[in-house]
Design a protein around this motif. Structure first.
Motif, PDB file in Angstrom:
ATOM      1  N   GLY A 165      -4.420   2.808   1.295  1.00  0.00           N
ATOM      2  CA  GLY A 165      -3.112   3.473   0.559  1.00  0.00           C
ATOM      3  C   GLY A 165      -2.217   2.250   0.059  1.00  0.00           C
ATOM      4  O   GLY A 165      -1.238   2.987  -0.537  1.00  0.00           O
ATOM      5  N   TRP A 184      -2.794   5.510 -13.435  1.00  0.00           N
ATOM      6  CA  TRP A 184      -2.274   5.993 -14.815  1.00  0.00           C
ATOM      7  C   TRP A 184      -3.493   6.588 -15.591  1.00  0.00           C
ATOM      8  O   TRP A 184      -3.166   7.674 -16.744  1.00  0.00           O
ATOM      9  CB  TRP A 184      -1.872   4.771 -15.628  1.00  0.00           C
ATOM     10  N   ALA A 196       2.213   6.757  -6.386  1.00  0.00           N
ATOM     11  CA  ALA A 196       2.606   5.592  -6.973  1.00  0.00           C
ATOM     12  C   ALA A 196       4.114   4.980  -6.569  1.00  0.00           C
ATOM     13  O   ALA A 196       4.342   4.158  -6.168  1.00  0.00           O
ATOM     14  CB  ALA A 196       2.860   6.122  -8.728  1.00  0.00           C
ATOM     15  N   SER A 206       3.619   7.645 -18.827  1.00  0.00           N
ATOM     16  CA  SER A 206       2.805   7.028 -18.321  1.00  0.00           C
ATOM     17  C   SER A 206       2.840   5.562 -18.699  1.00  0.00           C
ATOM     18  O   SER A 206       2.945   4.691 -17.614  1.00  0.00           O
ATOM     19  CB  SER A 206       1.185   7.346 -18.643  1.00  0.00           C
ATOM     20  N   GLY A 209       4.738   5.556  -3.681  1.00  0.00           N
ATOM     21  CA  GLY A 209       4.417   5.107  -1.953  1.00  0.00           C
ATOM     22  C   GLY A 209       4.480   6.498  -1.268  1.00  0.00           C
ATOM     23  O   GLY A 209       4.352   6.284   0.127  1.00  0.00           O
ATOM     24  N   LEU A 217       6.046   4.243 -17.064  1.00  0.00           N
ATOM     25  CA  LEU A 217       5.890   4.034 -15.501  1.00  0.00           C
ATOM     26  C   LEU A 217       4.883   2.683 -15.072  1.00  0.00           C
ATOM     27  O   LEU A 217       5.188   2.138 -14.175  1.00  0.00           O
ATOM     28  CB  LEU A 217       5.045   5.250 -14.759  1.00  0.00           C
ATOM     29  N   GLY A 218       3.926   2.549 -16.073  1.00  0.00           N
ATOM     30  CA  GLY A 218       2.950   1.577 -15.897  1.00  0.00           C
ATOM     31  C   GLY A 218       3.785   0.351 -15.917  1.00  0.00           C
ATOM     32  O   GLY A 218       3.332  -0.870 -15.266  1.00  0.00           O
ATOM     33  N   ASN A 232      -1.502   0.532  -2.398  1.00  0.00           N
ATOM     34  CA  ASN A 232      -2.005   0.276  -3.721  1.00  0.00           C
ATOM     35  C   ASN A 232      -1.589  -0.708  -4.489  1.00  0.00           C
ATOM     36  O   ASN A 232      -2.265  -1.415  -5.300  1.00  0.00           O
ATOM     37  CB  ASN A 232      -1.871   1.765  -4.396  1.00  0.00           C
ATOM     38  N   LEU A 241      -3.362  -3.800  -3.306  1.00  0.00           N
ATOM     39  CA  LEU A 241      -4.644  -3.886  -3.606  1.00  0.00           C
ATOM     40  C   LEU A 241      -4.745  -4.215  -5.250  1.00  0.00           C
ATOM     41  O   LEU A 241      -5.968  -4.943  -5.533  1.00  0.00           O
ATOM     42  CB  LEU A 241      -5.495  -2.475  -3.429  1.00  0.00           C
ATOM     43  N   LEU A 242      -4.083  -3.860  -6.033  1.00  0.00           N
ATOM     44  CA  LEU A 242      -3.767  -3.938  -7.226  1.00  0.00           C
ATOM     45  C   LEU A 242      -3.688  -5.804  -7.559  1.00  0.00           C
ATOM     46  O   LEU A 242      -4.686  -6.231  -8.342  1.00  0.00           O
ATOM     47  CB  LEU A 242      -3.001  -3.272  -7.970  1.00  0.00           C
ATOM     48  N   HIS A 269      -4.141   8.015   3.884  1.00  0.00           N
ATOM     49  CA  HIS A 269      -3.402   7.383   2.831  1.00  0.00           C
ATOM     50  C   HIS A 269      -4.393   7.278   1.668  1.00  0.00           C
ATOM     51  O   HIS A 269      -5.314   6.516   1.851  1.00  0.00           O
ATOM     52  CB  HIS A 269      -2.675   5.796   3.107  1.00  0.00           C
ATOM     53  N   PRO A 270      -3.996   7.878   0.747  1.00  0.00           N
ATOM     54  CA  PRO A 270      -5.251   7.655  -0.412  1.00  0.00           C
ATOM     55  C   PRO A 270      -5.044   6.371  -1.023  1.00  0.00           C
ATOM     56  O   PRO A 270      -4.153   5.955  -1.446  1.00  0.00           O
ATOM     57  CB  PRO A 270      -4.882   8.848  -1.546  1.00  0.00           C
ATOM     58  N   THR A 271      -6.112   5.821  -1.353  1.00  0.00           N
ATOM     59  CA  THR A 271      -6.401   4.533  -1.906  1.00  0.00           C
ATOM     60  C   THR A 271      -6.876   4.751  -3.431  1.00  0.00           C
ATOM     61  O   THR A 271      -7.830   5.080  -3.656  1.00  0.00           O
ATOM     62  CB  THR A 271      -7.345   3.528  -1.278  1.00  0.00           C
ATOM     63  N   LEU A 287       5.842   0.008 -10.315  1.00  0.00           N
ATOM     64  CA  LEU A 287       4.699   0.979  -9.853  1.00  0.00           C
ATOM     65  C   LEU A 287       3.323   0.614  -9.877  1.00  0.00           C
ATOM     66  O   LEU A 287       2.925  -0.079 -10.946  1.00  0.00           O
ATOM     67  CB  LEU A 287       4.979   2.414 -10.435  1.00  0.00           C
ATOM     68  N   PRO A 288       2.330   0.997  -9.065  1.00  0.00           N
ATOM     69  CA  PRO A 288       2.472   1.726  -7.908  1.00  0.00           C
ATOM     70  C   PRO A 288       3.218   0.811  -6.643  1.00  0.00           C
ATOM     71  O   PRO A 288       3.050  -0.448  -6.776  1.00  0.00           O
ATOM     72  CB  PRO A 288       1.045   2.055  -7.596  1.00  0.00           C
ATOM     73  N   ARG A 289       3.539   1.493  -5.930  1.00  0.00           N
ATOM     74  CA  ARG A 289       4.355   0.789  -4.546  1.00  0.00           C
ATOM     75  C   ARG A 289       3.355   1.181  -3.343  1.00  0.00           C
ATOM     76  O   ARG A 289       2.606   2.140  -3.308  1.00  0.00           O
ATOM     77  CB  ARG A 289       5.528   1.474  -4.329  1.00  0.00           C
ATOM     78  N   ASP A 290       3.609   0.206  -2.227  1.00  0.00           N
ATOM     79  CA  ASP A 290       2.827   0.542  -0.996  1.00  0.00           C
ATOM     80  C   ASP A 290       3.508   1.466   0.040  1.00  0.00           C
ATOM     81  O   ASP A 290       4.625   1.211   0.299  1.00  0.00           O
ATOM     82  CB  ASP A 290       2.655  -0.835  -0.027  1.00  0.00           C
ATOM     83  N   PRO A 291       3.067   2.586   0.491  1.00  0.00           N
ATOM     84  CA  PRO A 291       3.691   3.363   1.477  1.00  0.00           C
ATOM     85  C   PRO A 291       4.031   2.247   2.741  1.00  0.00           C
ATOM     86  O   PRO A 291       5.115   2.526   3.461  1.00  0.00           O
ATOM     87  CB  PRO A 291       2.632   4.036   1.890  1.00  0.00           C
TER      88      PRO A 291
END
Lengths: 141, 316
Positions: free
Chosen positions: A123, B135, B192, A12, B194, A15-16, A125, A128-129, B118-120, A20-24
């Motif tokens: 979605g 996380w 994470a 974790s 995407g 990855l953090g 993310n 948004l972060l 799309h889950p936020t 990551l996270p990425r935007d779709p």
């Protein structure tokens, strides 16, 4: 058992620490170095609640230029859903019914009188972060 | 209240006490997991599904604890056979609830996928830094796997020794919990990267396993409730001891109809003799053949014109 637990925690953390996270829908990479398009439903509320400050800080963070697009709230929500606009602002309260259509940021708490939120595409993310990090800075400062 | 009647032999009562203690611990640890998950739920469909599944898994332990008490209540005029079958009834009820919930969650997962939602997953402020909630969700999911798997392993042996379906299916579900955790983690890692659909797919996989558990438990409970032959603990095959008893008695009374059923974890046999005969049975010899001899509760003889070849109809 214990080894697996530690390994997962390490995973974790690893990855953090990468991107990551990425935007779709790649919102963050689209904005970075380009234009941050902000739909504003009420210019007065936008200024009063300190949202202009947040947006300008975010743009600076991402090396982008701010473009404000005034409009009617329903059109703007639609625009955010389709990615034509990156952020919708203008004094949206936390209790707004639009929470089912857009993703709300953390509350902007600069103006003590009213807490407002900014809306982004659901979605996205990573974007948004970044927005939430900017808001946390601005709220604190 | 009249003196309690205990279906279990003396030497198994300490095992039951230990099992009850383990189930209290299960309730406690699952409780902490449910609270931790609730704190990080967010919009993830997979998290919600895992959370609901963990809430439902509080039912079997509570059931076992209740039934361990209730089955000791002495028989009375209204319940002359006592309360030993209470456990099976409650087991059926919880299996139905499990199935209903599994189907509902499966529907939700499919609907989410079809709606292309799309889950936020936002961030949370921890120690002055904005950390992505995903996380935290993964960390909680990792934690959520450890107590159930350990407790499940500890409850398997008592479940087998007590021939208790509630306890042993509870142990099996707990032990398989790592699959739920893994699916949930995979879903969030997918988000994470995407892949917005990873969450709904993970939720779908978890709910499929819930449905499978529900169906299995319904089959096991149904078999007992409609006086089916005693089944093995982990499936629908007929229990070994039941086969042993039936073949022993069929050999002794070749013309009679031998039927066996289970009530709770005890077995009852009824033998229909076509003509009068000596019903004496060497119970000790029969019990020596069995793996769990204490399970044979009663043998009833009836003398009618029936027998092995009688048509299967109730006498008028």
């Amino acid at each position: 058992m214990w080894n697996r637990f530690v390994a997962s925690l390490l995973l974790s953390f690893l990855l953090g620490s990468c991107d990551l996270p990425r935007d779709p829908e790649q919102t963050l990479s689209e904005v970075r170095g380009n234009t941050l398009i902000v739909g504003v439903s009420s210019m007065e509320a936008f200024d009063k609640a300190g949202e202009r400050l947040v947006v300008e800080n975010l743009a600076e963070r991402l090396g982008a230029v701010v473009e404000l697009q005034p409009g009617e709230i329903h059109d703007l929500v639609n625009a955010v859903e389709n990615g034509r606009v990156h952020i919708v602002a203008g004094g949206i309260p936390e209790s707004s019914p639009f929470s089912s259509k857009v993703a709300f940021s953390s509350p902007v708490e600069i103006a003590r009188s009213r807490k407002t939120v900014l809306g982004t595409r659901k979605g996205e993310n990573a974007f948004l972060l970044e927005l939430n990090r900017t808001i946390a800075e601005v709220n604190g400062g | 209240m009249a003196e309690q009647v205990d279906p279990l032999p003396e030497d198994l009562r300490s095992i039951r006490r230990r099992a009850v203690r383990l189930e209290w611990w299960t309730l406690f640890w699952l409780g902490t997991i449910v609270v931790a998950m609730w704190a990080v739920l967010g919009q993830s469909q997979a998290m919600k599904t895992a959370w609901l599944e963990d809430m439902m898994s509080l039912i079997p332990p509570a059931l076992f604890i209740a039934k361990s008490q209730i089955e000791k209540w002495p028989p009375n005029r209204h319940f002359p056979y006592g309360y030993i079958r209470f456990g099976t009834l409650a087991f059926m009820a919880s299996a139905l609830a499990l199935l209903a919930m599994g189907l509902f969650l499966l529907y939700e997962a499919a609907a989410t996928l079809l709606r292309q939602e799309h889950p936020t997953i936002p961030a949370i402020n921890l120690f002055g830094r904005e950390i992505w909630l995903g996380w935290l969700m993964i960390a909680v999911l990792v934690y959520s796997v450890i107590p159930p798997v350990s407790l499940g392993r500890m409850k398997q042996e008592p479940g087998r020794r007590l021939a208790d379906k509630v306890l042993s299916t509870d142990a099996d579900i707990n032990k398989a919990d790592w699959q739920t955790g893994l699916a949930g983690i995979a879903g969030i890692i997918g988000i994470a990267f995407g892949f917005w659909w990873a969450d709904a797919v993970a939720a779908g996989i978890i709910s499929l396993s819930v449905v499978k558990d529900g169906v299995q438990n319904i089959r096991a409970a149904t078999a007992e409730l409609i006086d089916g032959a005693p089944r093995k603990l982990d499936g629908t095959e007929i229990a070994e001891d039941a086969e042993i008893v039936c073949s022993y008695l069929a050999q002794k009374f070749p013309e009679s109809r031998v039927r066996i059923r289970e009530t709770g974890n005890l077995m009852r046999v009824s033998i229909d003799h076509p003509h009068p005969c000596d019903p004496k049975i060497d119970l000790d010899a029969l019990r020596r053949e069995m793996k769990q001899p204490w399970r044979l509760q009663e043998i009833t003889h009836s003398f009618s014109n029936a027998g092995k070849n009688a048509p299967h109809r109730e006498p008028s």
